[in-house]
Design an enzyme around this catalytic site. Structure first.
Site, PDB file in Angstrom:
ATOM      1  N   GLU A  97       0.851  -1.188   0.000  1.00 18.09           N
ATOM      2  CA  GLU A  97      -0.042   0.106   0.147  1.00 18.09           C
ATOM      3  C   GLU A  97       0.719   1.223   0.007  1.00 18.09           C
ATOM      4  OE1 GLU A  97      -3.250  -0.276   3.053  1.00 18.09           O
ATOM      5  OE2 GLU A  97      -4.132  -2.163   2.064  1.00 18.09           O
ATOM      6  N   GLU A 137      -4.630  -9.028   0.702  1.00 17.74           N
ATOM      7  CA  GLU A 137      -5.590  -8.362   1.670  1.00 17.74           C
ATOM      8  C   GLU A 137      -6.885  -8.547   1.656  1.00 17.74           C
ATOM      9  OE1 GLU A 137      -4.005  -5.338   4.159  1.00 17.74           O
ATOM     10  OE2 GLU A 137      -2.005  -5.671   3.814  1.00 17.74           O
TER      11      GLU A 137
HETATM   12  O1  AHR Z   1      -4.464  -5.737   7.718  1.00 23.86           O
HETATM   13  C1  AHR Z   1      -4.436  -4.350   8.591  1.00 23.86           C
HETATM   14  C2  AHR Z   1      -3.798  -3.437   7.462  1.00 23.86           C
HETATM   15  O2  AHR Z   1      -4.642  -2.925   6.549  1.00 23.86           O
HETATM   16  C3  AHR Z   1      -2.532  -3.779   6.858  1.00 23.86           C
HETATM   17  O3  AHR Z   1      -1.472  -3.363   7.609  1.00 23.86           O
HETATM   18  C4  AHR Z   1      -2.538  -2.580   5.580  1.00 23.86           C
HETATM   19  O4  AHR Z   1      -1.760  -2.896   4.527  1.00 23.86           O
HETATM   20  C5  AHR Z   1      -4.049  -2.476   5.240  1.00 23.86           C
HETATM   21  O5  AHR Z   1      -4.256  -1.154   5.091  1.00 23.86           O
END
Ligand code: AHR
Length: 526
Positions: free
Chosen positions: A204, A335
């Site tokens: 990210e 994610e």
């Molecule tokens: O999973 C929690 C967080 O969510 C992670 O660290 C990040 O990559 C995302 O925004």
């Protein structure tokens, strides 16, 4: 997806494959016909990596959840808790993404290697501002991955690190023992090089990873992609490391577009094999969907949002197809999951939440979407594995409980690397207030032994469906449901949501399966 208008049409389709129909059992029973194209040409395999996990240094995801230390009274092997290892082995975790998440772009690998006295304690500035002792570092992570039989998906620090630091880390992990860094690894107890199956080039970077513009990120990413080498001889031919660049940034700019454009114009010195997509069911920030004690309103809102994953993948695929019609670069949904209101009384920076039958259904909806996009989606990591967000496992000191989501992952093991068998059906709609979504979801696949597996999700929390197959003599497997959509497993009552066996033989009316309201079912059709 092909729409079937009537059981008569479903019957006609039986000449080209197995047909699953919902029997007209009662006047108010939903009628759905599912066509399984068992005679279709072999299609895409469902990459086992879509069942990947994510373990960040966040809350009790690592400390307490995986790592208890060698001197702990909790049974462990070299500090890694044995109950968790046994549970994870049972779901055949294909890979674990580590050390983050946002944590990865502030992580310096040297802080987490060597003797205890050499480990550096820092503040975990992303997650709660608590001390990060770095007791669990590279060698402990690799030991953990090895104990559960998973591949390593390591994310390097693009945000606050350098290509040199990342290159050294890869050399430490993967070089045979001739180099200084490899000798250091050997001195730390591991002479053999580790395998790194997947490498994340940042995380990210449009947000917590440095708030970079797409152009800036692309320039950084190219340097990392070029200078970071995997030296493990066992990964030179088959099993080469796959590099995953950062994509999709919640629609704020065009990371995927810029990354793919750069890839299409790349010179010989760098490459990537994947682009990431992160997306949570969150209902807007801050996360507010309750994890427990909710009713049909929140159930419908969250499951409807889960179906959005399909649109996102279609959109990202369209961008990727422009630059990569041959589908060489895969989409890595590394994610995803339900990000709910934190457990009352917990540290808000630890992202602790309970996990209900609703979340299990949400997981199955997503897994089916990934499976349907098997030609592009070749990796996915649910967030997160233990004690954080939509976890497989919750721990509290020596106690451990398996969540409803865990059970879905266990039921879906037969789909790992199985070949997708096309299905078509008129799912109907489940409507609740302003929320409308498919009532039924189905995915079929054939495993390496030739067995046909069928997943059926009945989204409707109020009505069962009766599914009649005109193909096959029996179906056996498991179904996951509970009395209420917000049912959870607790340390005191760990089996409130647990799979039960399903076995159905064909009778005069063919093979008929009742799929309960609000349930996930996986059966083998023989
Ligand atoms: O999973 C929690 C967080 O969510 C992670 O660290 C990040 O990559 C995302 O925004």
């Amino acid at each position: 997806m092909k729409s079937l208008k009537s059981l008569r049409l479903a019957s006609a389709l039986s000449v080209i494959g197995a047909v699953v129909t919902v029997a007209p059992a009662q006047a108010d029973t939903a009628r759905v016909a599912v066509h399984i194209a068992t005679d279709a040409a072999p299609t895409q395999a469902i990459d086992r990596n879509i069942f990947g996990q994510f373990a960040e240094h966040l809350g009790q995801g690592i400390y307490g959840g995986v790592w208890v230390g060698k001197d702990s009274a909790i049974p462990n092997v070299r500090g890694i808790r044995s109950d968790v290892v046994a549970a994870l082995k049972a779901i055949k975790v294909p890979n674990v993404r580590w050390p983050g998440g946002c944590f990865a772009d502030e992580y310096h690998w040297r802080d987490g290697i060597g003797p205890a006295a050499a480990r550096k304690v820092h503040v975990n500035s992303n997650w709660g501002g608590v001390p990060e002792a770095n007791t669990f570092g590279t060698d402990e992570f690799m030991d953990f991955a090895d104990q559960i039989g998973a591949d390593a998906y390591v994310s390097v620090n693009v945000g606050s690190g350098s290509p040199e630091e990342a290159a050294d880390w890869l050399e430490y992990m993967t070089a045979p023992t001739e180099t200084t860094l490899a000798k250091e690894r050997a001195a730390n107890g591991h002479p053999q090089p580790y395998k790194v199956a997947l490498l994340g080039l940042g995380n990210e970077n449009w947000g917590c990873g440095g708030a970079m513009s797409p152009d800036h990120y692309v320039e950084e990413m190219k340097r990392f992609a070029h200078y970071v080498h995997n030296f493990n001889p066992a990964q030179h031919d088959a099993g080469q490391m796959k590099r995953v660049a950062v994509g999709w940034d919640s629609g704020k700019s065009d990371y995927t577009e810029q990354v793919m454009k750069a890839w299409a114009d790349k010179v010989y010195s760098w490459d990537i094999e994947g682009v990431s997509l992160h997306n949570y069911v969150v209902g807007g920030w801050p996360p507010h969907f309750p994890a427990t004690g909710f009713g049909e309103d929140d159930y419908a809102a969250t499951i409807r949002e889960a179906f959005n994953m399909d649109k996102l993948i279609v959109q990202q695929t369209a961008i990727m197809d422009k630059y990569d019609p041959g589908k060489k670069v895969f989409l890595s949904v590394d994610e995803w999951g339900a990000w709910l209101a934190p457990t009352p009384g917990s540290h808000p920076g630890f992202l602790a939440q309970q996990n209900s039958l609703r979340d299990a259904i949400l997981a199955a909806v997503n897994l089916n979407i990934f499976a349907r996009h098997a030609d592009r989606v070749k990796n996915a990591n649910i967030a997160q594995m233990i004690n954080v967000l939509q976890a497989m496992i919750l721990t509290d000191g020596p106690r451990m409980v398996l969540t409803p989501t865990y059970h879905v992952y266990r039921m879906y093991v037969p789909f790992q690397d199985a070949k997708l068998v096309p299905v078509s059906f008129d799912a109907g709609r489940y409507e609740h207030g302003k929320d409308s979504m498919p009532r039924l979801d189905a995915v079929a696949a054939r495993d390496a032994e030739g067995h046909l597996w069928l997943s059926l999700i009945n989204i409707d929390p109020n009505a069962p469906v009766r599914v009649a197959l005109d193909h096959g003599r029996s179906a056996s497997g498991q179904v996951l449901t509970a009395a209420k959509v917000d049912a959870v497993n607790t340390f005191a009552a760990p089996d409130q949501v647990a799979p039960r066996a399903v076995k159905v033989q064909s009778g005069t009316g063919g093979l008929v399966i009742e799929v309960p309201a609000k349930s996930v079912m996986v059966v083998r059709v023989d």
